[in-house]
Design a protein around this motif. Structure first.
Motif, PDB file in Angstrom:
ATOM      1  N   GLN A  73       0.833  -1.193   0.000  1.00  0.00           N
ATOM      2  CA  GLN A  73       0.000   0.000   0.000  1.00  0.00           C
ATOM      3  C   GLN A  73       0.870   1.247   0.000  1.00  0.00           C
ATOM      4  O   GLN A  73       1.752   1.386   0.860  1.00  0.00           O
ATOM      5  CB  GLN A  73      -0.887   0.030   1.234  1.00  0.00           C
ATOM      6  N   MET A  75      -0.312   4.368   0.365  1.00  0.00           N
ATOM      7  CA  MET A  75      -0.775   5.326   1.365  1.00  0.00           C
ATOM      8  C   MET A  75      -0.260   4.974   2.754  1.00  0.00           C
ATOM      9  O   MET A  75       0.061   5.852   3.537  1.00  0.00           O
ATOM     10  CB  MET A  75      -2.308   5.362   1.395  1.00  0.00           C
ATOM     11  N   TYR A  79       1.443   7.195   6.273  1.00  0.00           N
ATOM     12  CA  TYR A  79       0.948   7.088   7.652  1.00  0.00           C
ATOM     13  C   TYR A  79       2.036   6.534   8.567  1.00  0.00           C
ATOM     14  O   TYR A  79       2.285   7.056   9.651  1.00  0.00           O
ATOM     15  CB  TYR A  79      -0.285   6.188   7.717  1.00  0.00           C
ATOM     16  N   LEU A 126      -7.344  13.411   4.120  1.00  0.00           N
ATOM     17  CA  LEU A 126      -8.791  13.436   3.906  1.00  0.00           C
ATOM     18  C   LEU A 126      -9.329  14.861   3.881  1.00  0.00           C
ATOM     19  O   LEU A 126     -10.500  15.080   3.584  1.00  0.00           O
ATOM     20  CB  LEU A 126      -9.504  12.641   4.999  1.00  0.00           C
ATOM     21  N   ASN A 127      -8.467  15.826   4.188  1.00  0.00           N
ATOM     22  CA  ASN A 127      -8.844  17.238   4.202  1.00  0.00           C
ATOM     23  C   ASN A 127     -10.063  17.464   5.105  1.00  0.00           C
ATOM     24  O   ASN A 127     -11.039  18.099   4.722  1.00  0.00           O
ATOM     25  CB  ASN A 127      -9.131  17.707   2.767  1.00  0.00           C
TER      26      ASN A 127
ATOM     27  N   GLY B  43     -10.466  14.135  -0.291  1.00  0.00           N
ATOM     28  CA  GLY B  43     -10.731  15.479   0.211  1.00  0.00           C
ATOM     29  C   GLY B  43     -11.726  16.275  -0.608  1.00  0.00           C
ATOM     30  O   GLY B  43     -12.057  17.397  -0.255  1.00  0.00           O
ATOM     31  N   CYS B  82      -9.428  -2.498   0.048  1.00  0.00           N
ATOM     32  CA  CYS B  82      -8.270  -2.346   0.923  1.00  0.00           C
ATOM     33  C   CYS B  82      -8.101  -3.608   1.778  1.00  0.00           C
ATOM     34  O   CYS B  82      -9.063  -4.352   1.973  1.00  0.00           O
ATOM     35  CB  CYS B  82      -8.437  -1.119   1.809  1.00  0.00           C
ATOM     36  N   LEU B  86     -11.562  -2.039   7.472  1.00  0.00           N
ATOM     37  CA  LEU B  86     -12.098  -1.372   8.662  1.00  0.00           C
ATOM     38  C   LEU B  86     -13.398  -0.653   8.358  1.00  0.00           C
ATOM     39  O   LEU B  86     -14.337  -0.677   9.146  1.00  0.00           O
ATOM     40  CB  LEU B  86     -11.077  -0.365   9.195  1.00  0.00           C
ATOM     41  N   PRO B  99     -17.419   9.407  11.447  1.00  0.00           N
ATOM     42  CA  PRO B  99     -17.438   9.255   9.999  1.00  0.00           C
ATOM     43  C   PRO B  99     -16.879   7.887   9.621  1.00  0.00           C
ATOM     44  O   PRO B  99     -16.089   7.312  10.361  1.00  0.00           O
ATOM     45  CB  PRO B  99     -16.511  10.373   9.522  1.00  0.00           C
ATOM     46  N   VAL B 101     -14.377   5.983   7.534  1.00  0.00           N
ATOM     47  CA  VAL B 101     -13.137   6.395   6.894  1.00  0.00           C
ATOM     48  C   VAL B 101     -12.457   5.190   6.282  1.00  0.00           C
ATOM     49  O   VAL B 101     -12.299   4.163   6.937  1.00  0.00           O
ATOM     50  CB  VAL B 101     -12.193   7.066   7.918  1.00  0.00           C
ATOM     51  N   CYS B 102     -12.081   5.294   5.007  1.00  0.00           N
ATOM     52  CA  CYS B 102     -11.240   4.270   4.397  1.00  0.00           C
ATOM     53  C   CYS B 102      -9.919   4.950   4.100  1.00  0.00           C
ATOM     54  O   CYS B 102      -9.781   5.647   3.101  1.00  0.00           O
ATOM     55  CB  CYS B 102     -11.886   3.734   3.125  1.00  0.00           C
ATOM     56  N   LEU B 103      -8.970   4.784   4.996  1.00  0.00           N
ATOM     57  CA  LEU B 103      -7.709   5.514   4.860  1.00  0.00           C
ATOM     58  C   LEU B 103      -6.928   5.136   3.605  1.00  0.00           C
ATOM     59  O   LEU B 103      -6.436   6.009   2.910  1.00  0.00           O
ATOM     60  CB  LEU B 103      -6.839   5.295   6.103  1.00  0.00           C
ATOM     61  N   PRO B 104      -6.793   3.841   3.261  1.00  0.00           N
ATOM     62  CA  PRO B 104      -5.969   3.521   2.089  1.00  0.00           C
ATOM     63  C   PRO B 104      -6.502   4.132   0.793  1.00  0.00           C
ATOM     64  O   PRO B 104      -5.731   4.549  -0.048  1.00  0.00           O
ATOM     65  CB  PRO B 104      -6.008   1.990   2.020  1.00  0.00           C
ATOM     66  N   GLU B 106      -8.578   6.763   0.693  1.00  0.00           N
ATOM     67  CA  GLU B 106      -8.902   8.179   0.927  1.00  0.00           C
ATOM     68  C   GLU B 106     -10.376   8.489   0.693  1.00  0.00           C
ATOM     69  O   GLU B 106     -10.742   9.471   0.073  1.00  0.00           O
ATOM     70  CB  GLU B 106      -8.036   9.089   0.047  1.00  0.00           C
ATOM     71  N   VAL B 107     -11.231   7.608   1.184  1.00  0.00           N
ATOM     72  CA  VAL B 107     -12.676   7.831   1.081  1.00  0.00           C
ATOM     73  C   VAL B 107     -13.214   8.125   2.474  1.00  0.00           C
ATOM     74  O   VAL B 107     -12.800   7.487   3.446  1.00  0.00           O
ATOM     75  CB  VAL B 107     -13.387   6.590   0.493  1.00  0.00           C
ATOM     76  N   MET B 108     -14.102   9.099   2.561  1.00  0.00           N
ATOM     77  CA  MET B 108     -14.717   9.385   3.854  1.00  0.00           C
ATOM     78  C   MET B 108     -16.200   9.669   3.649  1.00  0.00           C
ATOM     79  O   MET B 108     -16.588  10.358   2.722  1.00  0.00           O
ATOM     80  CB  MET B 108     -14.040  10.583   4.509  1.00  0.00           C
ATOM     81  N   CYS B 110     -19.375  11.160   5.813  1.00  0.00           N
ATOM     82  CA  CYS B 110     -19.848  11.698   7.082  1.00  0.00           C
ATOM     83  C   CYS B 110     -21.267  12.185   6.937  1.00  0.00           C
ATOM     84  O   CYS B 110     -21.767  12.373   5.827  1.00  0.00           O
ATOM     85  CB  CYS B 110     -18.929  12.777   7.631  1.00  0.00           C
ATOM     86  N   ILE B 111     -21.902  12.345   8.084  1.00  0.00           N
ATOM     87  CA  ILE B 111     -23.288  12.783   8.087  1.00  0.00           C
ATOM     88  C   ILE B 111     -23.323  14.190   8.643  1.00  0.00           C
ATOM     89  O   ILE B 111     -22.741  14.480   9.692  1.00  0.00           O
ATOM     90  CB  ILE B 111     -24.164  11.804   8.900  1.00  0.00           C
TER      91      ILE B 111
END
Lengths: 163, 124
Positions: A73, A75, A79, A126-127, B43, B82, B86, B99, B101-104, B106-108, B110-111
């Motif tokens: 990975q 990304m 991290y 993620l900004n 983002g 990924c 998670l 929220p 979050v899928c860090l690898p 970069e998807v988020m 939120c409500i």
């Protein structure tokens, strides 16, 4: 760099990588991004005591670069790098003021610093600042996992210094 | 400077108390509802869905490897490419606290409570 030092760095890097790869196979218990045991930090701590801090920095960099190549990975490299560097900075500062009986304290501080670094990078990537809602969870998990890895490291440091 | 063992234990106990209290505070804030789900990729805002107006559930693809399941009143990540999964394991969310979050990738998701551009109230 003489042969003994080079071999020690290579050996501990290999050990750290093995631990890192094995740990990646353990499924996560809680659905919170960033919570993990951090077993590879045991090697970082031990090498700080049996080698030097400079060599530990090399081991850490080798482990992070090769570890993210092995896990596949891109990304996760950023991290790990942010977390690892912040963790190393905090631990090498505390290394000066704490004794060999307080390795677990260094480990806890390192784990918290690691989580803080990762969270900050995640917020940038993620900004969004909403991800900081996980901060107290990561703080608590850092304390718990840090105590565990720190006690492991303390045991090893004592075994090594007795020889 | 040397720190004694007692000082270390006190500092750590203080941190544990701080984290537990902020967890309680966060879960107490959970009641503040919202029903606009916003999906972010790298983002950038991708989509804005009013979860209350969803009648039949459907899925949308976000980015390369993520699929989002949209249902009435809740939203979840139903698949991701990924390795840690998670975001999938987190399940569905219906409140603004955590929220997804899928860090690898970069998807988020939120409500948000309401349309952020619109004012809460206008006093004349």
């Amino acid at each position: 760099m003489n042969a003994k030092r080079l071999t020690s760095i290579a050996l501990l890097s290999a050990a750290a990588l093995i631990v890192f790869v094995i740990e990646a196979q353990i499924p996560t218990l809680v659905p919170i991004p960033g919570v993990k045991l951090g077993l590879a930090n045991v090697i970082t701590l031990v090498s700080m005591y049996i080698l030097s801090r400079c060599d530990t920095f090399y081991i850490l960099l080798i482990r992070i670069i090769l570890g993210s190549i092995l896990s596949g990975q891109i990304m996760s490299f950023f991290y790990s790098l942010a977390g690892g560097l912040l963790c190393f900075l905090v631990m090498s500062l505390l290394f000066c003021i704490l004794t060999k009986k307080q390795v677990w304290v260094i480990s806890i501080a390192g784990a918290i610093a690691h989580n803080a670094g990762q969270l900050t990078v995640a917020a940038f990537v993620l900004n969004s600042t909403q991800i900081f809602v996980y901060a107290p969870y990561l703080l608590l998990s850092g304390i718990i996992t840090g105590t565990f890895t720190g006690l492991c490291a303390q045991l090893l440091v004592h075994r090594f210094s007795r020889e | 400077m040397r720190l004694s063992g007692k000082t270390c234990v006190l500092i750590i106990a203080f941190l544990v108390i701080v984290s537990v209290f902020s967890m309680l505070w966060i879960s107490a804030a959970q009641s503040s509802g919202g029903h606009i789900a916003v999906i972010y990729l790298k983002g950038q805002e991708q989509q804005r869905i009013d979860l209350q107006s969803v009648t039949a559930s459907y899925t949308i693809d976000v980015g390369d490897g993520n699929t989002v399941l949209v249902e009435h009143g809740q939203i979840s990540m139903c698949s991701a490419d990924c390795p840690d999964k998670l975001c999938v394991n987190q399940g569905a969310i219906s409140t603004a606290v955590f929220p997804i979050v899928c860090l690898p990738n970069e998807v988020m998701i939120c409500i948000e409570s309401n349309d952020s551009e619109a004012p809460d109230a206008i006093v004349r």
